[in-house]
Design an enzyme around this catalytic site. Structure first.
Site, short mmCIF file in Angstrom:
data_model
loop_
_atom_site.label_atom_id
_atom_site.label_comp_id
_atom_site.label_asym_id
_atom_site.label_seq_id
_atom_site.Cartn_x
_atom_site.Cartn_y
_atom_site.Cartn_z
N ARG A 176 41.04 46.92 34.22
CA ARG A 176 40.90 45.21 34.22
C ARG A 176 39.76 45.43 35.56
NH1 ARG A 176 45.91 41.48 35.37
NH2 ARG A 176 44.23 39.91 35.27
N CYS A 235 44.63 40.52 43.68
CA CYS A 235 44.81 40.95 42.41
C CYS A 235 44.26 39.66 41.48
CB CYS A 235 46.22 41.26 42.14
SG CYS A 235 47.21 39.53 42.81
#
Length: 278
Positions: A176, A235
């Site tokens: 990611r 995050c």
């Protein structure tokens, strides 16, 4: 009080001296709780730990709830500023449990711990799930806190990634971070200048956190001369980042800050996006 408590320690505590919180729900789903939970545990959903914005570009997908709303939730759970709270999930604390811990710390609540290894560790220690519902013994009034401490804005993050005296950590999995995949947000990649330290590096055998010395050694090598107070953690939406903030606290490296909006906010603001290795 250390942020982590071991299952064997939990077994030794008098149940009347703490409040146990099960945070395994998402989207107001009590399915896991109904199938079995630790005796006496009260249910809290991730949706209880976030506001619900119409536009994630301003605050991200899981912005913090209004302080009055969080205080009201604690009151409904029978929690006062003097209550020892222990929280668990079944994701090695990587989802709601660490978020709940961080929110309690951020409002100044000192007596808050996360069960290391979660439900699985409890079962291994002989604390077996039960069914049925539990209610607080008595609702309480939790004073509305003044603020959530140790948060930063998108503007502060933008400044930090350009400052050699600060570090911005992205705790998402490397694919990611590198923009190779993005299962949730609209754009893949990461904040230019942020380094990748996946939250999974906090864990050892049995999905338990590494011990405090191991965590301290790991992060001191990353920080170098940068003080923890100059570190920002994020995050996708400000939930899993709390796992690393808990790890830092366990290691005695206190003062790092949470960028609540995280990638879900940054990626919706037409700001620069990187896909290279930092």
């Amino acid at each position: 009080m250390l942020p982590l408590i071991e299952a064997e320690e939990l077994k030794q505590l008098d149940k009347s001296t703490y409040t146990l919180i099960d945070t395994r729900g998402f989207g107001n789903s009590r399915e896991h709780y109904e199938q079995g939970h630790l005796e006496g545990a009260l249910y809290v959903d991730l949706e209880d730990l976030a506001a619900h914005p119409e536009d994630a570009a301003n605050g991200g997908r899981h912005p913090l709830p209004e302080l009055k709303d969080f205080a009201a939730l604690l009151g409904r759970l029978g929690i006062t500023p003097q209550t020892h709270v222990i929280v668990y999930d079944d994701k090695a604390a990587a989802n709601p449990a660490a978020r709940f811990w961080w929110m309690m710390k951020a409002i100044g609540h000192p007596l808050i711990q996360v069960l290391n290894g979660g439900l699985q560790a409890a079962v291994i220690a002989g604390i077996y799930p039960v069914t049925g519902f539990h209610s607080p013994l008595q609702p309480a009034v939790y004073p509305i806190p003044a603020n959530y401490a140790n948060t930063v804005t998108i503007t502060e993050v933008d400044r930090a990634v350009k400052n050699r005296g600060q570090i911005v950590i992205d705790v998402r999995e490397k694919p990611r971070y590198l923009g190779q995949t993005e299962p949730i947000d609209l754009i893949a990649g990461h904040i230019p200048g942020a380094i990748n330290v996946p939250y999974l590096t906090n864990l050892g055998a049995g999905n338990r956190y590494l011990n405090a010395n191991e965590l301290k050694e790991q992060y001191q090598e990353i920080f170098g001369d940068v003080k923890p107070e100059q570190v920002i953690v994020h995050c996708g939406s400000g939930v899993t980042a709390c796992h690393t903030l808990l790890a830092l606290e366990q290691a005695g490296l206190t003062g790092a800050k949470l960028y609540v909006g995280s990638w879900s906010e940054w990626s919706r603001r037409d700001l620069p996006v990187a896909t290279d290795e930092k």
